[in-house]
Design a protein around this motif. Structure first.
Motif, mmCIF file in Angstrom:
data_model
loop_
_atom_site.group_PDB
_atom_site.id
_atom_site.type_symbol
_atom_site.label_atom_id
_atom_site.label_comp_id
_atom_site.label_asym_id
_atom_site.label_seq_id
_atom_site.Cartn_x
_atom_site.Cartn_y
_atom_site.Cartn_z
ATOM 1 N N ALA A 22 1.128 -1.077 0.130
ATOM 2 C CA ALA A 22 0.136 0.509 -0.141
ATOM 3 C C ALA A 22 0.871 1.361 -0.663
ATOM 4 C CB ALA A 22 -0.893 0.296 1.076
ATOM 5 N N HIS A 26 0.916 4.046 -2.552
ATOM 6 C CA HIS A 26 0.339 5.275 -2.519
ATOM 7 C C HIS A 26 1.544 6.762 -3.213
ATOM 8 C CE1 HIS A 26 -0.862 8.640 -0.115
ATOM 9 N NE2 HIS A 26 0.288 8.112 0.448
ATOM 10 N N SER A 29 1.497 7.021 -6.560
ATOM 11 C CA SER A 29 -0.194 8.528 -6.802
ATOM 12 C C SER A 29 0.406 9.487 -6.555
ATOM 13 C CB SER A 29 -0.792 7.727 -5.847
ATOM 14 O OG SER A 29 -1.152 6.276 -6.303
ATOM 15 N N HIS A 144 -3.575 4.591 -8.875
ATOM 16 C CA HIS A 144 -4.504 5.047 -7.952
ATOM 17 C C HIS A 144 -5.546 3.920 -7.366
ATOM 18 C CE1 HIS A 144 -2.977 8.549 -8.902
ATOM 19 N NE2 HIS A 144 -4.063 9.179 -9.549
ATOM 20 N N VAL A 145 -6.375 3.031 -7.922
ATOM 21 C CA VAL A 145 -6.964 1.700 -7.838
ATOM 22 C C VAL A 145 -6.701 1.338 -7.088
ATOM 23 C CG1 VAL A 145 -9.053 0.504 -8.380
ATOM 24 C CG2 VAL A 145 -9.206 2.943 -9.804
ATOM 25 N N ARG A 146 -5.525 0.436 -7.165
ATOM 26 C CA ARG A 146 -4.404 -0.499 -6.462
ATOM 27 C C ARG A 146 -4.169 0.104 -5.101
ATOM 28 N NH1 ARG A 146 0.485 -1.901 -9.689
ATOM 29 N NH2 ARG A 146 2.220 -0.131 -10.096
ATOM 30 N N THR A 147 -3.543 1.724 -5.126
ATOM 31 C CA THR A 147 -3.817 1.715 -3.942
ATOM 32 C C THR A 147 -4.583 2.206 -2.877
ATOM 33 O OG1 THR A 147 -1.850 3.472 -5.140
ATOM 34 C CG2 THR A 147 -2.657 4.050 -2.285
ATOM 35 N N LEU A 148 -5.853 2.336 -3.584
ATOM 36 C CA LEU A 148 -7.069 2.262 -2.319
ATOM 37 C C LEU A 148 -7.337 0.790 -1.967
ATOM 38 C CD1 LEU A 148 -8.817 4.750 -4.350
ATOM 39 C CD2 LEU A 148 -8.061 5.476 -2.318
ATOM 40 N N LEU A 149 -7.539 -0.368 -3.205
ATOM 41 C CA LEU A 149 -7.464 -1.654 -2.659
ATOM 42 C C LEU A 149 -6.868 -1.867 -1.379
ATOM 43 C CD1 LEU A 149 -8.276 -3.154 -6.780
ATOM 44 C CD2 LEU A 149 -9.682 -3.200 -4.858
ATOM 45 N N CYS A 150 -5.030 -1.597 -1.646
ATOM 46 C CA CYS A 150 -4.190 -2.045 -0.617
ATOM 47 C C CYS A 150 -4.526 -1.639 0.702
ATOM 48 C CB CYS A 150 -2.622 -1.886 -1.334
ATOM 49 S SG CYS A 150 -2.822 -2.825 -2.561
ATOM 50 N N THR A 151 -5.052 -0.017 0.754
ATOM 51 C CA THR A 151 -5.323 0.950 1.692
ATOM 52 C C THR A 151 -6.378 -0.504 2.440
ATOM 53 O OG1 THR A 151 -4.232 2.524 1.064
ATOM 54 C CG2 THR A 151 -5.294 2.823 2.917
ATOM 55 N N ALA A 152 -7.516 -0.438 1.536
ATOM 56 C CA ALA A 152 -8.542 -0.831 2.441
ATOM 57 C C ALA A 152 -8.416 -2.326 2.989
ATOM 58 C CB ALA A 152 -9.946 -1.062 1.485
#
Length: 169
Positions: A22, A26, A29, A144-152
């Motif tokens: 993440a 990030h 990003s 950006h999407v994979r950053t959000l997926l990993c952060t979640a």
């Protein structure tokens, strides 16, 4: 007590490796790609080609692959132990989200990286501009999407740790 220790160790490893990924995504990003956006076509193409070569190392692979392996291992350990307490639902969701990030990387980012590698072999300014145009926007959006997926996924693994602590403490 052995199963409880194994579960805890694997869950912590899943959390750490997912957090590393993440954080890596990030950083791209918020710093790497915005910084490259301010440069010329040749710099973007050459820099990303160099990053794509440099990132394929054991440390990256340990985090990237290790996160999925540890997520799945944590899921299995929680699922097979009826006395595990809590944490199974967040680990299932975290694993699904991280797997989605891996699949997104395989379907979007890696093919774009490969295309950029091929295009970068051509030195003409028009080729570099075209390569950048095809690469930059879709790669950044997917990142950006994979950053959000990993952060979640990371947040859910943290929740699972809290649930495990509450169940054993």
């Amino acid at each position: 007590m052995e199963m409880e220790t194994a579960r805890s160790v694997v869950l912590v490893a899943a959390t750490v490796t997912t957090g590393l990924m993440a954080g890596l995504f990030h950083a791209f990003s918020i710093a790497v790609m915005p910084g490259l956006a301010r440069t010329d076509d040749r710099t973007v193409v050459e820099t990303m080609r160099n990053i794509n070569v440099a990132i394929l190392n054991g440390w990256f692979l340990l985090g990237y692959g290790g996160a999925l392996v540890c997520d799945v291992a944590a899921l299995v350990l929680l699922a097979v132990d009826r006395d595990a307490g809590g944490g199974l639902v967040p680990v299932v969701a975290a694993t699904a989200l991280y797997l989605a990030a891996v699949l997104l990387t395989a379907r979007v980012n890696i093919p774009l990286n490969n295309e950029l590698e091929q295009a970068g072999a051509r030195a003409g300014a028009a080729d570099l501009a075209a390569a950048r145009s095809r690469f930059e926007r879709p790669w950044v959006r997917a990142n950006h999407v994979r950053t959000l997926l990993c952060t979640a996924s990371l947040a859910l693994l943290c929740l699972a740790l809290v649930e495990q602590g509450a169940a054993t403490g």
